[in-house]
Scaffold this active site. Sequence first.
Site: not given
Ligand code: B16
Ligand code: MG
Length: 218
Positions: A9-11, A17, A45-47, A49, A114-118, A145, A169-170
């Site tokens: 996982d990333l964040d 972050t 966390k992990g949710v 945007r 990761s759930a993040s788009k960044n 997730k 995972e965190d």
């Molecule tokens: P973004 P992960 C998740 O990353 C974050 O834990 C979560 O807080 C955030 O809202 C989500 O990515 C979306 O991120 O806004 O950058 O697309 O923990 O799955 O790596």
């Molecule tokens: Mg995470």
Amino acid sequence: MNKKAFIFDLDGVIVDTAKYHFLAWQKIAAELGIEFTPEHNEELKGVSRVRSLDLILELGRMTASQQDKDRWLKQKNEDYLSYLVHMDQSEILPGVLHILQFLKEHHQPIALGSASKNARPILEKTGIIHYFDAIVDGNDVTNAKPDPEVFLQAARQIGATNQNAIVFEDSVAGIQAANIAGMISIGIGEAGILKEAQYNFPDFVHIDTSFIEYIIKK
Ligand code: B16
Ligand code: MG
């Protein structure tokens, strides 16, 4: 030996972050007159945007038009990205580089889930993108997730079975996703919160390479 896939996982696992997500969400919440504390942030966390904004609105017992939501989502992300401008290798969490290096030396495939788009710009800025054989992030999946889609795609790209995939995972949702997929789940953070994980470590500093060797041979 079976081909493994080590999925990170990333964040909260590779970089912290969560603090930047918190600051950016807090601004939106303040604008809306909603009290948003670090405890509330734990639930994001992990949710994704979009879902995070819905949770904040629920917290304030508010409803909003799609137009307003889109505006706040854009504003939140711009603000979040402004915190990432100066990000570099120093923001990688302790012990992570050592384990990535160890896995590479042992020719073990590494993936991001990761759930993040960044995710990609963060991996680039921190100078570790070259470690990853597969990157699956919020741009690639439709189900968040605890749906295991992100990890299933990562294992598939590596060519490993679910049983041979190991997930770091965190978040509770992320551990549940790994478990649903029949993968090995490793909780990084508070064991009391990540009780459903198969293995728990407070951080990567506490993961001994002998544990990784054991997983590789498993
Ligand atoms: P973004 P992960 C998740 O990353 C974050 O834990 C979560 O807080 C955030 O809202 C989500 O990515 C979306 O991120 O806004 O950058 O697309 O923990 O799955 O790596
Ligand atoms: Mg995470």
